[in-house]
Design an enzyme around this catalytic site. Structure first.
Site, short mmCIF file in Angstrom:
data_model
loop_
_atom_site.label_atom_id
_atom_site.label_comp_id
_atom_site.label_asym_id
_atom_site.label_seq_id
_atom_site.Cartn_x
_atom_site.Cartn_y
_atom_site.Cartn_z
N SER A 1 0.87 -1.18 0.00
CA SER A 1 0.00 0.00 0.00
C SER A 1 0.90 1.23 0.00
O SER A 1 2.07 1.15 0.41
CB SER A 1 -0.86 0.01 1.26
OG SER A 1 -1.43 1.29 1.47
N TYR B 1 -2.04 -2.18 10.27
CA TYR B 1 -2.12 -2.27 8.81
C TYR B 1 -0.86 -1.68 8.18
O TYR B 1 -0.25 -2.28 7.29
CB TYR B 1 -3.36 -1.52 8.33
CG TYR B 1 -3.60 -1.56 6.83
CD1 TYR B 1 -4.15 -2.69 6.23
CD2 TYR B 1 -3.25 -0.48 6.02
CE1 TYR B 1 -4.38 -2.73 4.87
CE2 TYR B 1 -3.48 -0.51 4.65
CZ TYR B 1 -4.04 -1.64 4.08
OH TYR B 1 -4.25 -1.67 2.72
#
Ligand code: NAD
Length: 256
Positions: free
Chosen positions: A142, A156
């Site tokens: 990401s 995350y």
């Protein structure tokens, strides 16, 4: 000629979200698709087949070694090979917040799916790729692997940093075995994962001001990057991070 003609691709988390759109796009480019997911992926398979593509679904949990043995065996027995491993499945859990408040159970579950899941995919696909002398791995990280956010999801973010670092190392280890590994780093795209996190206008707008292009990404725009990394078009590219984020990581100040 189709860009993935005759290749066999395993896509994790391909029943929905970004994985499903990528599955359709890869199939359109001639790849046989193993749709692997915890939830039912038969409708993704049906959609691929009705568009003229080739796909099969297998229920699998990326955190389970037994699942991975089955998935790689299924790809081989159904389509005869494993050419592309697209480690897409990932989660961003509700209580994931700052380092002080995030429950350790949330951290552990996130790392289990987002990091161990990717490692296990590599563990079971790589021996097969070594045997056939080629293969490509696309690991979904990401943009948060590159930048910090004051609206945190600490577990995350840590997990995606780990995916990026692990991808580089895998790339270097297997560079002379014909195996390439790259990380795909999407910016925010409105899939169920992000919609659950940005669940009101104030939260969505707080994100949008940081995107120079002024909009969220489309799943197809991420799948285009995955397609490039999976195919021979990126044949001299390994261990890299492909960031597709509307300019977020390039920006210091965004346009008015
Ligand atoms: P999503 O929640 O829409 O889809 C994720 C899929 O993974 C689901 O089908 C889910 O069933 C599956 N999955 C979850 N846990 C699993 C497990 N243990 N085993 C097998 N499958 C499992 O999410 P998405 O937005 O499509 O995200 C796909 C990937 O892209 C994730 O790795 C995510 O972190 C990454 N990503 C997404 C965005 C975004 O804005 N949507 C941005 C950057 C990175």
């Amino acid at each position: 000629m189709a860009r993935l003609s005759g290749k066999v691709t395993i896509i994790t988390g391909a029943a929905g979200g970004l994985g499903r759109v990528a599955a359709l796009q890869f199939a359109r480019e001639g790849s046989h698709i193993v749709v692997s997911d915890l939830i039912d992926g038969q409708s993704a398979v049906d959609e691929i087949k009705s568009a003229g593509g080739s796909a099969a679904y297998i229920h699998a949990d990326v955190t389970s070694e037994d699942s991975w043995k089955e998935v790689v065996g299924f790809a081989n027995s159904t389509f005869g090979s494993v050419d592309v491993l697209y480690n897409n499945a990932g989660v961003m859990l509700g209580e994931d917040d700052n380092p002080v408040t995030t429950p350790m159970s949330v951290y552990e579950r996130t790392m289990d799916i987002n990091v161990k899941g990717v490692l296990l995919g590599c563990k079971y696909a790589i021996p097969h790729m070594i045997e056939q002398g080629k293969g490509t791995i696309v690991n979904v990280a990401s943009f948060v692997a590159h930048m910090g956010a004051a609206t945190p999801q600490i577990a995350y973010t840590a997990s995606k940093g780990a995916v990026l670092a692990m991808t580089r190392e895998i790339a270097v280890i297997y560079a002379r075995k014909g195996i390439r590994a790259n990380a795909l780093c999407p910016g925010p795209v409105m899939t169920p994962l992000l919609a659950a996190f940005l669940d009101n206008d104030a939260k969505r707008n707080r994100r949008l001001v940081h995107i120079p292009m002024g909009r969220f990404g489309e799943p197809e725009e991420i799948a285009n990057g995955a397609l490039f990394l999976a195919s021979d078009e990126s044949s001299w590219m390994t261990g890299q991070s492909l960031i597709i984020d509307g300019g977020i990581t390039a920006a210091y100040v965004t346009p008015e």
